[in-house]
Design a protein around this motif. Structure first.
Motif, mmCIF file in Angstrom:
data_model
loop_
_atom_site.group_PDB
_atom_site.id
_atom_site.type_symbol
_atom_site.label_atom_id
_atom_site.label_comp_id
_atom_site.label_asym_id
_atom_site.label_seq_id
_atom_site.Cartn_x
_atom_site.Cartn_y
_atom_site.Cartn_z
ATOM 1 N N UNK A 30 9.313 4.130 -0.126
ATOM 2 C CA UNK A 30 9.376 4.455 -1.545
ATOM 3 C C UNK A 30 9.544 3.180 -2.340
ATOM 4 N N UNK A 31 9.707 3.315 -3.653
ATOM 5 C CA UNK A 31 9.918 2.132 -4.495
ATOM 6 C C UNK A 31 11.022 1.258 -3.911
ATOM 7 N N UNK A 32 10.743 -0.018 -3.730
ATOM 8 C CA UNK A 32 11.760 -0.907 -3.167
ATOM 9 C C UNK A 32 12.880 -1.180 -4.161
ATOM 10 N N UNK A 33 12.630 -0.947 -5.435
ATOM 11 C CA UNK A 33 13.664 -0.983 -6.472
ATOM 12 C C UNK A 33 14.517 -2.239 -6.411
ATOM 13 N N UNK B 45 6.149 7.528 -6.549
ATOM 14 C CA UNK B 45 7.225 7.469 -5.558
ATOM 15 C C UNK B 45 6.701 7.132 -4.169
ATOM 16 N N UNK B 46 5.381 7.266 -3.964
ATOM 17 C CA UNK B 46 4.774 6.925 -2.679
ATOM 18 C C UNK B 46 4.512 5.430 -2.549
ATOM 19 N N UNK B 47 4.727 4.700 -3.625
ATOM 20 C CA UNK B 47 4.410 3.272 -3.642
ATOM 21 C C UNK B 47 5.685 2.442 -3.614
ATOM 22 N N UNK B 48 5.723 1.446 -2.731
ATOM 23 C CA UNK B 48 6.850 0.512 -2.752
ATOM 24 C C UNK B 48 6.791 -0.348 -3.999
ATOM 25 N N UNK B 49 5.578 -0.578 -4.539
ATOM 26 C CA UNK B 49 5.360 -1.374 -5.746
ATOM 27 C C UNK B 49 5.914 -2.791 -5.606
ATOM 28 N N UNK C 67 15.809 17.460 5.015
ATOM 29 C CA UNK C 67 15.977 17.324 3.573
ATOM 30 C C UNK C 67 16.512 15.950 3.169
ATOM 31 N N UNK C 68 16.796 15.114 4.144
ATOM 32 C CA UNK C 68 17.196 13.740 3.785
ATOM 33 C C UNK C 68 15.957 12.989 3.324
ATOM 34 N N UNK C 69 16.070 12.346 2.159
ATOM 35 C CA UNK C 69 14.945 11.584 1.602
ATOM 36 C C UNK C 69 15.360 10.118 1.510
ATOM 37 N N UNK C 70 14.787 9.316 2.392
ATOM 38 C CA UNK C 70 15.174 7.913 2.398
ATOM 39 C C UNK C 70 14.507 7.120 1.277
ATOM 40 N N UNK C 71 13.445 7.682 0.700
ATOM 41 C CA UNK C 71 12.705 6.935 -0.305
ATOM 42 C C UNK C 71 13.370 6.843 -1.659
ATOM 43 N N UNK C 72 14.581 7.371 -1.804
ATOM 44 C CA UNK C 72 15.277 7.249 -3.079
ATOM 45 C C UNK C 72 16.757 6.971 -2.829
ATOM 46 N N UNK D 62 0.846 -1.180 0.000
ATOM 47 C CA UNK D 62 0.000 0.000 0.000
ATOM 48 C C UNK D 62 0.888 1.239 0.000
ATOM 49 N N UNK D 63 0.285 2.411 -0.164
ATOM 50 C CA UNK D 63 1.047 3.661 -0.210
ATOM 51 C C UNK D 63 1.838 3.856 1.073
ATOM 52 N N UNK D 64 3.021 4.434 0.937
ATOM 53 C CA UNK D 64 3.920 4.593 2.073
ATOM 54 C C UNK D 64 3.315 5.497 3.136
ATOM 55 N N UNK D 65 3.521 5.117 4.378
ATOM 56 C CA UNK D 65 3.065 5.915 5.520
ATOM 57 C C UNK D 65 4.233 6.504 6.297
#
Length: 734
Positions: A640-643, A48-52, A595-600, A33-36
Motif C-alpha cells: 500500500x502507500x508507503x506514506x 491504495x494499491x499503489x506504494x507511490x 481482516x487484517x489489512x497491512x496496507x494501512x 508498480x501496483x501492489x502484488x
C-alpha cells in the motif's frame, strides 16, 4: 552563521561502511508498480494499491530528490514515476512526499531531446537501460544517456551523446496552475527560475507562501530560448504561461558529455546559489557520486543484518532507504528558511536544520521512532521545527506539509511524536514552549477562521463535551469528514501522550485531566457487539453495524480493525473485551477472517498484541507471515502507500525482531527476527547486537547480556545502553 547539515556529515563513512556496500542491496524501483501482496488484493482499491514511491536519488532527509519522470503533473495522488508507464518526459527535481497520495510541489523537469527542438516531447522508456540506486540513476532516452547524482540540496545531471546530433535541454517548471518563471543568462551559462507552491487539504489552492527556486549552471556555450504552449521564442525569459519553459541547444558529437549542476532552495535564487556553491562547487560527477554513495553506506550501515539470504537483505535495505526520504530539509546552508504558514517571509535559524513534510498520521508510529534510536540529533531538529511552526502560525500543526497547515487525516500526532522524543530523553529544545503549544491543541477550540485554515484539533468541542466525537458531528471542515470513532481513539492516545509530559514536568492538574481523557476509548466501545462502534450524543450506538465493512465513522478501515487502536492501554482494552483470553480470541478472529489489512497504518501494531496475552508465539508466527507475504524485492513489493516511509519502517522494525506498539511508552515488543544476526550501531558509539540460534520459528527464551530476560519487550533505555540480546528459538506450539 553557516549551518552544517547532519546529512553532509554522513559522507565521512566509518570502517564498516567501507567494508560493506549496503547501497548495493537497495532497489529504488521496488514498489513503483501496483501492489502484488495478499492483503492489498483483498482490502486495497484504487490509489491504495499503489506504494507511490519513486526511484529517488538524493541524500537522507534531503531537500530534493531526483527522479525519472513518466507523469508531467503535480496533481494529487500522481507520483512523478510509475514503472508501468511506457514513455518518459525527462528527469524531475522533485519534492514528492514519498509513498503518499498527496501532490508534488515546486518541482522542475529537465528533458534532453535530439534532432530538433520539441517542447513537451516524450520518449519510450526502456527499463533494460535503467540503473537505479539511492545515490545514482542512469537510463537512455532516445539518443542520450542520462546519469544523475545529488547532495542534500543540489543535483547534477550528466548527458552523454550516443550519436552525433543536435542536443536540446528543456527546463520546465511543473506548475499545473500555469505559473512560474524561467530566465536564461547565456553570459553566465545559467538558467534560473521558480515554481510557486500551493496548498491542498485545508486552504486548498491558496498560495503556500513560498516557491521552489532553482539555479542551473552549464559548462558549454549554447544557444538559448524559451517556449510555451503557443510555440518557441528567442526571448530569454518567460513567466506565467501555459507550458512555459526554457532551453539551451548545441551540436554535439557522439561521446560528448554535457553536465548540468542545479542548486535548489525554498528561499530564493540567492539561496539556491549559496547552496550550490557550498555543496556542489565542482563539475566532477564521479566524485559527487562517490560522496553520495559513501553517505548512504554510512546511513544504511547503522543497522547491519546477516543470515537470511540475499533477497531478505534487498528488502531490508530498500526499506531502510525508504525510511530516510522524509522529513524534508527546508533550510538553506546559511540557516534561512521560509516562514511556516507565511506570505513569502523568510526566517533565520539559530541552530540545526529546519524540516517539513511530516506525514504525521503515519510516521509517528514507527518511522520517526526508528530515528529516535538511530539519529536523535535529527529528532531534536524536528521537534525544534515543530515549535517554530507553532510559534509562527499560532497553533501546533496536525499534519505539517508544504510548510503549511493542512489538518489532513485525523488525530493530533505531533503531540505523540514530541512526547515520544521527550520520554526517550531527546530534549534539546524548549520543553516549556513545546508543552504550551501541545496543551493549546488539547484544550482550546480554535476560532472559526483559524479552524477553517487548518488550525486546531478537528471536532475538539464535541470531544471535550461528550468524551467522544458523536455521530451528529460530521466534522465538515476537514478533508477527512466524519470518522468520529477513529478520531476519539486517536485523540485518547494523544491525550495520554501529553499526560506523560505533564506528569514529568509537575503539572498535576493537567496530568489528571489528560490521564482521564486517555481512557475515552471506553466511551465508543459497544459491549453489545464487543467492538468499537459509532455513538450518538444521547448515548445510543449505531444500529446498522457491521464489524467488517468500511463505515463512515472509521478512518480507512473497519470497526474490527480499529477496535485494537488502544496502544496506551492494551490491558484495559482486553478487560473491556472480557479479559486476556477473550482479547486473544478477538485477535484470532481478525486474522482467521483475513481482516487484517497491512496496507494501512492504523493496524500496524496489531500483529504484536499477542505479546500482551499468554500466546506471544502467535505474534511471532503472524509477523513472520507478514514479512513474507506483504513485502518483496519486486516492483509490486509494497502492500500500500508507503506514506513517507512508515510501511517500510514496519518492515525494518519487524525484521530485526522488535516494534514500538506504544512509541510514547518507550517499549519495543519482541518477536523472532528475520535475520540470524543484527547489529545496531548507536549514535553514542555503542552497539546493540541481536543473535538468533536454535533453528526454530518461535522464541523459547531470551537472554540479555548473558542473563535471562523474561519479558517479551525491551525498553528504549536498555537498547541505548548497548548490549547483546540472545534469542533462542524452537518449534512453535501446535
Amino acid at each position: 552563521m553557516k549551518q552544517i547539515s547532519a546529512l553532509l556529515l554522513l559522507v565521512c563513512s566509518g570502517a564498516y561502511a567501507q567494508q560493506s556496500s549496503f547501497v548495493s542491496y537497495v532497489n529504488p524501483l521496488t514498489g513503483t508498480s501496483a501492489s502484488t501482496t495478499i492483503s492489498a488484493a483483498k482490502h486495497g482499491a484504487g490509489t491504495e494499491m499503489l506504494a507511490n514511491v519513486i526511484p529517488a536519488v538524493g541524500l537522507p532527509f534531503g531537500m530534493l530528490q531526483l527522479s525519472p519522470q513518466t507523469r508531467t503533473t503535480e496533481r494529487k495522488c500522481q507520483a512523478p514515476y510509475y514503472y508501468k508507464d511506457e514513455t518518459s518526459g525527462g528527469y524531475r527535481l522533485t519534492h514528492w512526499l514519498s509513498g503518499s497520495c498527496t501532490q508534488d510541489y515546486g518541482s522542475v523537469t529537465i528533458m534532453p531531446v535530439t534532432g530538433s527542438l520539441k517542447p513537451g516531447a516524450t520518449l519510450p522508456l526502456d527499463h533494460q537501460t535503467e540503473v537505479s540506486g539511492p545515490h545514482y540513476y542512469k537510463n537512455r532516452l532516445g539518443g542520450v544517456q542520462t546519469e544523475m547524482t545529488a547532495t542534500a540540496r543540489c543535483g547534477m545531471l550528466q548527458f552523454t551523446m550516443l550519436q552525433t546530433d543536435s542536443l536540446y535541454l528543456l527546463i520546465t517548471p511543473n506548475s499545473d496552475k500555469q505559473k512560474g518563471f524561467v530566465s536564461i543568462d547565456t553570459a553566465r551559462k545559467e538558467i534560473t527560475g521558480y515554481n510557486p507552491v500551493y496548498r491542498i487539504y485545508q486552504g486548498s489552492g491558496q498560495p503556500a507562501g513560498f516557491s521552489g527556486w532553482f539555479v542551473i549552471q552549464y559548462e558549454t556555450a549554447a544557444t538559448a530560448g524559451t517556449f510555451s504552449a503557443t510555440g518557441t521564442s528567442a526571448a530569454l525569459s518567460i513567466r506565467d504561461r501555459p507550458g512555459a519553459g526554457g532551453y539551451i541547444g548545441l551540436k554535439a558529437a557522439a561521446g560528448t558529455v554535457v553536465k548540468l549542476r542545479i542548486g535548489t532552495s525554498f528561499t530564493g535564487l540567492e539561496g539556491a546559489r549559496r547552496n550550490l556553491h557550498a555543496e556542489m562547487n565542482t563539475w566532477d560527477f564521479s566524485r559527487l557520486k562517490e560522496q553520495a554513495e559513501s553517505a548512504w553506506n554510512k546511513a544504511l550501515g547503522q543497522i547491519e543484518v546477516s543470515g537470511a539470504g540475499e533477497s531478505a537483505k534487498r528488502i531490508f535495505y530498500t526499506s531502510l532507504y525508504r525510511t530516510m526520504q522524509h522529513p524534508r530539509l527546508m533550510s538553506d546552508v546559511d540557516g534561512r528558511y521560509p516562514r511556516f504558514a507565511g506570505d513569502y517571509q523568510l526566517e533565520q535559524l539559530k541552530e540545526g536544520n529546519y524540516y517539513d513534510d511530516f506525514s504525521m498520521w503515519d510516521t509517528y508510529r514507527a518511522q520517526l521512532p526508528l530515528f529516535e534510536i538511530l539519529q536523535p540529533r535529527l529528532i531534536n531538529d524536528c521537534v525544534r521545527s515543530m515549535i517554530l511552526k507553532g510559534e509562527q502560525g499560532g497553533w501546533l500543526p496536525i499534519f505539517p506539509c508544504w510548510n503549511s497547515y493542512t489538518a489532513a487525516m485525523i488525530g493530533d500526532h505531533v503531540t505523540a511524536f514530541i512526547a515520544s522524543a521527550f520520554n526517550k530523553n531527546i530534549r534539546q529544545y524548549d520543553v516549556a514552549k513545546a508543552y504550551a503549544l501541545m496543551r493549546k491543541n488539547a484544550f482550546d477550540v480554535a476560532p472559526l477562521s483559524d479552524y477553517k485554515n487548518g488550525k486546531g484539533r478537528r471536532a475538539l468541542a464535541s470531544y471535550l463535551q461528550y468524551g467522544y466525537v458523536p455521530l451528529e458531528d460530521s466534522v465538515p471542515d476537514a478533508f477527512h469528514k466524519k470518522e468520529q470513532v477513529s478520531r476519539t481513539l486517536e485523540y485518547a492516545y494523544d491525550d495520554y501522550a501529553l499526560a506523560t509530559i505533564a506528569a514529568a514536568t509537575g503539572k498535576k492538574r493537567d496530568h489528571a485531566l489528560l490521564a482521564a481523557r486517555a481512557r475515552n476509548y471506553r466511551h465508543v466501545f459497544d459491549t453489545s457487539v464487543g467492538l468499537m462502534n459509532g455513538r450518538y450524543s444521547h448515548g445510543g450506538f449505531y444500529k446498522a453495524f457491521h464489524p467488517d465493512k468500511k463505515l463512515p465513522f472509521i478512518t480507512e478501515g473497519t470497526p474490527r480493525q480499529y477496535t485494537f487502536y488502544v496502544p496506551q492501554d492494551v490491558r484495559g482494552l482486553a478487560a473491556l473485551m472480557g479479559g486476556e483470553k477473550a482479547f486473544e480470541e478477538a485477535l484470532d478472529s481478525l486474522f482467521l477472517k483475513n481482516e487484517y489489512w497491512h496496507g494501512n497504518e492504523p493496524g500496524h501494531h496489531i500483529p504484536f498484541l499477542y505479546n500482551y496475552t499468554a500466546a506471544p508465539h502467535k505474534s511471532q508466527q503472524i509477523v513472520a507471515r507478514i514479512l513474507k507475504e506483504e513485502y518483496s524485492d519486486g516492483i509490486g513489493g509494497l502492500s500500500g502507500n508507503d506514506d513517507a516511509g512508515q510501511m517500510s519502517a514496519w518492515y525494518v522494525f519487524a525484521a530485526i525482531g522488535m516494534y514500538p506498539v506504544d512509541p510514547v511508552g518507550g517499549q519495543y515488543q519482541l518477536v523472532t527476527p528475520a535475520f540470524e544476526r543484527v547489529v545496531i550501531r548507536l549514535p553514542n558509539g555503542r552497539n546493540w547486537e541481536i543473535t538468533v540460534t536454535g533453528g526454530g520459528s518461535c522464541i523459547r527464551s531470551v537472554s540479555l547480556n548473558g542473563r535471562q530476560h523474561k519479558a517479551m519487550h525491551i525498553t528504549h533505555d536498555m537498547l541505548m545502553r548497548g548490549g547483546k540480546l540472545q534469542i533462542y528459538t524452537a518449534r512453535c506450539p501446535a
